[in-house]
Design an enzyme around this catalytic site. Structure first.
Site, PDB file in Angstrom:
ATOM      1  N   SER A  10      -8.652   3.290  15.045  1.00  0.00           N
ATOM      2  CA  SER A  10      -8.351   2.572  16.286  1.00  0.00           C
ATOM      3  C   SER A  10      -8.777   3.432  17.468  1.00  0.00           C
ATOM      4  O   SER A  10      -8.720   4.672  17.390  1.00  0.00           O
ATOM      5  CB  SER A  10      -6.851   2.295  16.384  1.00  0.00           C
ATOM      6  OG  SER A  10      -6.533   1.849  17.686  1.00  0.00           O
ATOM      7  N   ILE A  30      -8.892  -6.345  19.800  1.00  0.00           N
ATOM      8  CA  ILE A  30      -9.318  -7.521  19.024  1.00  0.00           C
ATOM      9  C   ILE A  30      -8.213  -8.574  19.090  1.00  0.00           C
ATOM     10  O   ILE A  30      -7.028  -8.245  18.990  1.00  0.00           O
ATOM     11  CB  ILE A  30      -9.595  -7.136  17.541  1.00  0.00           C
ATOM     12  CG1 ILE A  30     -10.525  -5.904  17.445  1.00  0.00           C
ATOM     13  CG2 ILE A  30     -10.176  -8.323  16.760  1.00  0.00           C
ATOM     14  CD1 ILE A  30     -11.889  -6.041  18.073  1.00  0.00           C
ATOM     15  N   ALA A  33      -1.568   8.768  15.811  1.00  0.00           N
ATOM     16  CA  ALA A  33      -1.654   9.877  14.843  1.00  0.00           C
ATOM     17  C   ALA A  33      -2.078   9.355  13.472  1.00  0.00           C
ATOM     18  O   ALA A  33      -2.902   9.960  12.783  1.00  0.00           O
ATOM     19  CB  ALA A  33      -0.311  10.598  14.751  1.00  0.00           C
ATOM     20  N   SER A  34      -1.528   8.202  13.073  1.00  0.00           N
ATOM     21  CA  SER A  34      -1.886   7.647  11.753  1.00  0.00           C
ATOM     22  C   SER A  34      -3.365   7.286  11.703  1.00  0.00           C
ATOM     23  O   SER A  34      -4.043   7.520  10.709  1.00  0.00           O
ATOM     24  CB  SER A  34      -1.025   6.417  11.423  1.00  0.00           C
ATOM     25  OG  SER A  34      -1.411   5.284  12.197  1.00  0.00           O
ATOM     26  N   LYS A  35      -3.884   6.749  12.807  1.00  0.00           N
ATOM     27  CA  LYS A  35      -5.285   6.305  12.821  1.00  0.00           C
ATOM     28  C   LYS A  35      -6.235   7.505  12.927  1.00  0.00           C
ATOM     29  O   LYS A  35      -7.329   7.484  12.373  1.00  0.00           O
ATOM     30  CB  LYS A  35      -5.509   5.319  13.975  1.00  0.00           C
ATOM     31  CG  LYS A  35      -4.771   3.979  13.771  1.00  0.00           C
ATOM     32  CD  LYS A  35      -5.250   3.279  12.517  1.00  0.00           C
ATOM     33  CE  LYS A  35      -4.707   1.889  12.359  1.00  0.00           C
ATOM     34  NZ  LYS A  35      -5.207   1.180  11.182  1.00  0.00           N
ATOM     35  N   TYR A  82       1.286   5.512  15.843  1.00  0.00           N
ATOM     36  CA  TYR A  82       0.098   4.734  15.461  1.00  0.00           C
ATOM     37  C   TYR A  82      -1.186   5.547  15.676  1.00  0.00           C
ATOM     38  O   TYR A  82      -2.047   5.616  14.799  1.00  0.00           O
ATOM     39  CB  TYR A  82       0.079   3.449  16.287  1.00  0.00           C
ATOM     40  CG  TYR A  82      -1.048   2.499  15.985  1.00  0.00           C
ATOM     41  CD1 TYR A  82      -1.034   1.709  14.829  1.00  0.00           C
ATOM     42  CD2 TYR A  82      -2.129   2.362  16.855  1.00  0.00           C
ATOM     43  CE1 TYR A  82      -2.061   0.816  14.566  1.00  0.00           C
ATOM     44  CE2 TYR A  82      -3.156   1.473  16.599  1.00  0.00           C
ATOM     45  CZ  TYR A  82      -3.118   0.703  15.448  1.00  0.00           C
ATOM     46  OH  TYR A  82      -4.146  -0.185  15.186  1.00  0.00           O
ATOM     47  N   VAL A 127       0.816  -1.227   0.000  1.00  0.00           N
ATOM     48  CA  VAL A 127       0.000   0.000   0.000  1.00  0.00           C
ATOM     49  C   VAL A 127       0.846   1.272   0.000  1.00  0.00           C
ATOM     50  O   VAL A 127       0.347   2.341  -0.362  1.00  0.00           O
ATOM     51  CB  VAL A 127      -1.002   0.051   1.191  1.00  0.00           C
ATOM     52  CG1 VAL A 127      -2.089  -0.979   1.068  1.00  0.00           C
ATOM     53  CG2 VAL A 127      -0.301  -0.001   2.532  1.00  0.00           C
TER      54      VAL A 127
END
Ligand SMILES: NC(=O)c1ccc[n+]([C@@H]2O[C@H](COP(=O)([O-])OP(=O)(O)OC[C@H]3O[C@@H](n4cnc5c(N)ncnc54)[C@H](O)[C@@H]3O)[C@@H](O)[C@H]2O)c1
Length: 239
Positions: free
Chosen positions: A134, A180, A149-151, A147, A48
């Site tokens: 998230s 999960i 910040a990306s989400k 993580y 990606v």
């Protein structure tokens, strides 16, 4: 046939989602940077982070005359480190896969779906895309500035894309899983897992299929008036 491309299909939530999609009569196509072990659906390799790789994946699919009704991007990574110890490389890598990867996917998927809508011979009009955020983006999370910040970025991307693409009948939504049970969470020490479960009203981790159920709903016509939404599937953790 209702074709749905699932990227990041080799992960826990990916496999769960493919199972749910099959159960509901969809025809999933699986794609991942690491080809998942033999699955009962067509598989493609994709990174990606690379717009060229994404374009080549869609071109292959289009070359087979396939018109997608749905695109799901589940690809994601973590590189956890506390803020004071985090290297720029760890920041860049997570932003690159999770956020820039989602941009690469939404853009090429939009071109594909808009083309179908404008083609009078096409059997597919519009389409539905699902991305993954998230609860880390909503609550913040220790050791996860990159993580989280990306989400958070994915939610902004989804809302803006939904505003731009709605006129073509293309819906774009975000699912927000809590805790999960997959490979991504299996590295968390047992005592932290137990403490985490005590913060979840349902007192347990969610299963990949429970996230898959929401994704299938968002891909299906049963959610035809839902776009730009971020929907929690977290056992009540974020309330
Ligand atoms: N498991 C959880 O508790 C949880 C919670 C919130 C959000 N999420 C998100 O859900 C998604 C799926 O998570 P999972 O638990 O199944 O994780 P996972 O690690 O099992 O699966 C992630 C998949 O993404 C693939 N991937 C990584 N880099 C890629 C790239 N450059 N191009 C294409 N594919 C790539 C991996 O090969 C892997 O198969 C992720 O985006 C994750 O951040 C998971």
């Amino acid at each position: 046939m209702r074709y749905v491309l699932v990227i990041g299909a080799g992960g826990g939530i990916g496999k769960g989602t493919i199972g749910v999609l099959l159960k509901h009569g969809f025809s999933p196509l699986a794609a991942d940077v690491v080809l998942p072990e033999l699955m009962s659906v067509p598989m493609f390799e994709v990174d990606v982070c690379s717009p060229e790789s994404i374009d080549s994946l869609f071109s292959k699919i289009e070359g087979q005359g396939i018109e997608l009704t749905g695109v799901v991007n589940l690809s994601g990574i973590i590189r956890d480190r506390t803020l004071l110890k985090m290297e720029k490389e760890q920041w860049d890598k997570v932003i690159d896969v999770n956020l820039t990867g989602s941009f690469n996917v939404v853009k090429r998927a939009a071109i594909h779906m808009k083309r179908n809508t404008e083609n009078t011979d096409s059997e597919v009009t519009g389409g539905s895309m699902v991305f993954v955020g998230s609860t880390a983006a909503l609550n913040g999370n220790f050791g996860q500035v990159n993580y989280a910040a990306s989400k958070a970025g994915i939610q902004g991307l989804v809302r803006s894309a939904a505003r731009e693409l709605g006129r073509y009948g293309i819906r774009v939504n975000c699912v927000i899983p809590g805790f999960i049970d997959t490979k991504m969470t299996q590295s968390i020490p047992e005592e932290r897992v137990e403490a985490l479960k005590r913060t979840i009203p349902l007192r347990r981790a969610g299963s990949p299929e429970e996230v898959g159920n929401l994704i299938e709903f968002l891909i299906s016509d049963r959610s035809s008036y839902i776009t730009g939404a971020s929907i929690l599937v977290d056992g009540g953790m974020r309330m």
